[in-house]
Write a protein that holds these residues in place. Structure first.
Motif, PDB file in Angstrom:
ATOM      1  N   UNK A 196       0.866  -1.251   0.189  1.00  0.00           N
ATOM      2  CA  UNK A 196       0.181   0.016   0.126  1.00  0.00           C
ATOM      3  C   UNK A 196       0.882   1.255   0.215  1.00  0.00           C
ATOM      4  N   UNK A 197       2.176   1.164   0.581  1.00  0.00           N
ATOM      5  CA  UNK A 197       2.878   2.345   0.338  1.00  0.00           C
ATOM      6  C   UNK A 197       4.315   1.843   0.496  1.00  0.00           C
ATOM      7  N   UNK A 198       5.349   2.503  -0.143  1.00  0.00           N
ATOM      8  CA  UNK A 198       6.770   2.091  -0.484  1.00  0.00           C
ATOM      9  C   UNK A 198       7.530   3.351  -0.646  1.00  0.00           C
ATOM     10  N   UNK A 199       8.921   3.213  -0.321  1.00  0.00           N
ATOM     11  CA  UNK A 199       9.722   4.255  -0.905  1.00  0.00           C
ATOM     12  C   UNK A 199      11.262   3.893  -0.923  1.00  0.00           C
ATOM     13  N   UNK A 216      11.425  -7.936   4.738  1.00  0.00           N
ATOM     14  CA  UNK A 216      10.311  -6.876   4.826  1.00  0.00           C
ATOM     15  C   UNK A 216       9.205  -7.597   5.206  1.00  0.00           C
ATOM     16  N   UNK A 217       8.709  -8.223   4.133  1.00  0.00           N
ATOM     17  CA  UNK A 217       7.416  -8.875   4.205  1.00  0.00           C
ATOM     18  C   UNK A 217       6.969  -9.675   5.223  1.00  0.00           C
ATOM     19  N   UNK A 218       8.060 -10.492   5.826  1.00  0.00           N
ATOM     20  CA  UNK A 218       7.750 -11.608   6.699  1.00  0.00           C
ATOM     21  C   UNK A 218       8.123 -11.094   8.237  1.00  0.00           C
ATOM     22  N   UNK A 219       7.309  -9.931   8.362  1.00  0.00           N
ATOM     23  CA  UNK A 219       7.349  -9.384   9.805  1.00  0.00           C
ATOM     24  C   UNK A 219       5.851  -9.208  10.254  1.00  0.00           C
ATOM     25  N   UNK A 220       5.577  -9.033  11.703  1.00  0.00           N
ATOM     26  CA  UNK A 220       4.489  -8.777  12.304  1.00  0.00           C
ATOM     27  C   UNK A 220       3.401  -9.755  12.032  1.00  0.00           C
ATOM     28  N   UNK A 221       3.784 -11.043  12.200  1.00  0.00           N
ATOM     29  CA  UNK A 221       2.883 -12.350  11.951  1.00  0.00           C
ATOM     30  C   UNK A 221       1.589 -12.708  12.745  1.00  0.00           C
ATOM     31  N   UNK A 222       0.777 -12.960  12.129  1.00  0.00           N
ATOM     32  CA  UNK A 222      -0.316 -13.650  12.762  1.00  0.00           C
ATOM     33  C   UNK A 222      -0.533 -14.988  12.143  1.00  0.00           C
ATOM     34  N   UNK A 239      26.844   1.695  -3.264  1.00  0.00           N
ATOM     35  CA  UNK A 239      26.135   0.692  -4.005  1.00  0.00           C
ATOM     36  C   UNK A 239      24.981  -0.194  -3.347  1.00  0.00           C
ATOM     37  N   UNK A 240      24.286   0.637  -2.521  1.00  0.00           N
ATOM     38  CA  UNK A 240      23.071   0.217  -1.758  1.00  0.00           C
ATOM     39  C   UNK A 240      21.753   0.965  -1.890  1.00  0.00           C
ATOM     40  N   UNK A 241      20.987   0.368  -1.353  1.00  0.00           N
ATOM     41  CA  UNK A 241      19.518   1.071  -1.380  1.00  0.00           C
ATOM     42  C   UNK A 241      18.682   0.516  -0.152  1.00  0.00           C
ATOM     43  N   UNK A 242      18.102   1.872   0.648  1.00  0.00           N
ATOM     44  CA  UNK A 242      17.121   1.364   1.594  1.00  0.00           C
ATOM     45  C   UNK A 242      15.675   1.250   1.166  1.00  0.00           C
ATOM     46  N   UNK A 300       5.394  -3.658   7.902  1.00  0.00           N
ATOM     47  CA  UNK A 300       5.535  -1.915   7.679  1.00  0.00           C
ATOM     48  C   UNK A 300       6.913  -2.037   8.139  1.00  0.00           C
ATOM     49  N   UNK A 301       8.124  -2.215   7.245  1.00  0.00           N
ATOM     50  CA  UNK A 301       9.449  -2.334   7.597  1.00  0.00           C
ATOM     51  C   UNK A 301      10.148  -1.880   6.624  1.00  0.00           C
ATOM     52  N   UNK A 302      11.529  -1.810   6.817  1.00  0.00           N
ATOM     53  CA  UNK A 302      12.485  -1.597   5.617  1.00  0.00           C
ATOM     54  C   UNK A 302      13.729  -2.362   5.863  1.00  0.00           C
TER      55      UNK A 302
END
Length: 480
Positions: free
Chosen positions: A202-205, A308-314, A213-216, A284-286
């Motif tokens: 839903x949101x990204x940056x 990032x995606x595998x955080x705050x699991x239910x 040679x990296x990106x957050x 909701x992580x980086x």
């Protein structure tokens, strides 16, 4: 999958599947009778009593990719590198769409059970996959390296969405002709879920650190993943009742006074209840992507997105619908010569997905000479995709073989790209497609004969189950 379409790693789902296969409408094949339930597959006084595919797969694959990402992804798939050509970075809301459908019948078996009811009973086992996805140009551009991004900071350029669902389907079908003009069919199915993934960002940056040679990368969204004991492997494709479900299909056909054959079909309307050990991640992580200019870029992007995606699991079960459809069609036959050797029988079809926004209109044009049928199919859907396809079929009362594609030219272009044709790899067409279907089945056993023609004791001549129930409630109609 990483080597074929690495961009989908960022979406965390496999190519997902929604599509349609229209060319079999009103062909009277065994495949047609399992998909369009009021259709008969036997012809009394010509066909034998049993129909079977003898475990030969009857397969339909229908997929396409639409958008600016066609050339970059074909270049990566067939030439081994990415190009940022045709991609628009920065303006936002420039999306690519991927759609596909996979449907394979492993087992199809039917028995003709009644002459008066012209009834048929069948069982089948099939494997299906369905889903859909949208992803931005910038998603693909990231795999081409940081050079595709002139600025150091971007917002909401990776807001992608996609679903994927695969399952086995074991079915019982029953078809009966209630009168000379009306027939009905039903399909009851038990579903066994294989895999489900759904990712929505839903949101990204992203912030590029070019000196290192990296990106957050930052993302917010939700990710559904069904439970599997351990890493997903080939054994997880075997049928189990870990993720049970059910589906129903109902079809009717009506012949009008003007000899139009009308069909109304509710197809595979159902659900799957995924295991209570499945997971939902509200992330909701980086995370940092390292070595963006090296050959490790694809793996590093994958690792960062996974972290990032595998955080705050239910942990818990959830239920998803199948891609049920409602279809209505109209067909009429025309003999083109006095000897009834050449037949043209066009079918107009309107198809609407019940739980999603898909809508398709198709016109099927089969031309038949004796046992040979050549079909031209055109279709147009709500995603503004125009399809032109063809089918070749050999069909007799007791054997049938068919092969075709409903997106013939784009499929041929993809095949040539796979053979290293640079002109096809670098072709930015209306869409890129892989579309193929084929099938075969046979009939065996005693010939279905009416009593006056019988050379032996014929199939029991009694009304079918639905007709007997109708007669019990409303009384017998001697006019049928």
């Amino acid at each position: 999958m990483k080597k074929i379409l690495p961009v989908l790693i960022l979406l965390l789902f496999t190519v997902n599947c929604f599509g349609q296969q229209f060319a079999q409408y009103n062909t009277g094949t065994l495949y047609d009778s399992f998909e369009n339930l009021s259709q008969r597959s036997f012809i009394p006084d010509s066909s034998r009593k049993y129909a079977f595919n003898f475990f030969l797969p009857n397969l339909s694959v229908n997929s396409y990719l639409k958008g600016n990402a066609q050339v970059p992804l074909k270049t990566r798939a067939f030439s081994g590198y990415y190009t940022a050509d045709n991609l628009k970075v920065g303006p936002g809301n420039v999306y690519n769409r991927v759609n596909a459908n996979v449907n394979n019948y492993w087992v199809m078996f039917k028995v003709f059970t009644s002459l008066e009811g012209n009834s048929e009973v069948g069982v089948s086992l099939q494997t299906r996959a369905e889903g859909r996805g949208l992803f931005t140009d910038e998603t693909v551009a990231l795999y081409a390296g940081p050079g595709a991004f002139p600025k150091d900071h971007y917002d909401d350029i990776f807001n992608n969405t996609g679903t994927y669902q695969a399952y086995h389907q074991a079915s019982f079908t029953y078809r009966e002709k209630l009168s000379k003009k009306f027939a009905v069919g039903i399909k009851l199915s038990a579903l066994m879920g294989i895999r489900y993934q759904k990712a929505t960002v839903t949101s990204s940056s992203i912030d590029f650190d070019r000196a290192n040679d990296a990106a957050l990368l930052s993302m917010t969204g939700r990710y559904y993943l069904n439970y599997n004991p351990g890493p997903f492997n080939s054994h997880d494709y075997l049928p189990t009742f870990r993720n049970p479900g059910a589906a129903i299909g109902i079809g009717t056909s009506l012949r009008t006074r003007d000899n139009f054959n009308l069909q109304f079909n509710f197809k595979d309307v159902g659900f799957i209840h995924w295991s209570s050990r499945s997971t939902v991640y509200n992330f909701a992580s980086a995370d940092t992507i390292f070595n963006l200019s090296t050959s490790r870029r694809e793996n590093n992007i994958y690792d960062a997105v996974k972290n990032i995606a595998k955080t705050n699991v239910t942990v818990g079960s959830f239920t998803t619908p199948t891609n049920g459809k409602f279809e209505v069609s109209a067909n009429k036959q025309f003999w083109l010569d006095y000897d009834n050797r050449y037949k043209y029988s066009p079918t107009l079809i309107l198809s609407k997905e019940l739980f999603f926004d898909g809508f398709t209109a198709a016109l099927v044009n089969p031309f038949q000479y004796k046992n040979y049928v050549v079909t031209l199919t055109t279709a147009y859907d709500n995603n503004r995709v125009f399809s032109l396809g063809g089918q070749f079929m050999i069909k007799s009362p007791n054997a049938e073989f068919f092969i075709g594609s409903e997106r013939f030219l784009p499929t041929a272009s993809t095949a040539l790209a796979g053979l290293k044709s640079n002109s096809q790899i670098n072709k930015n067409a209306a869409y890129t497609a892989v579309d193929l279907f084929l099938g075969v089945s046979f009939k065996f056993g005693p010939v279905i004969e009416h009593p006056l023609n019988a050379s032996f004791i014929p199939t029991e001549n009694s009304p079918g189950f639905i007709k007997r129930l109708y007669n019990r409630i409303f009384g017998k109609d001697n006019g049928d």
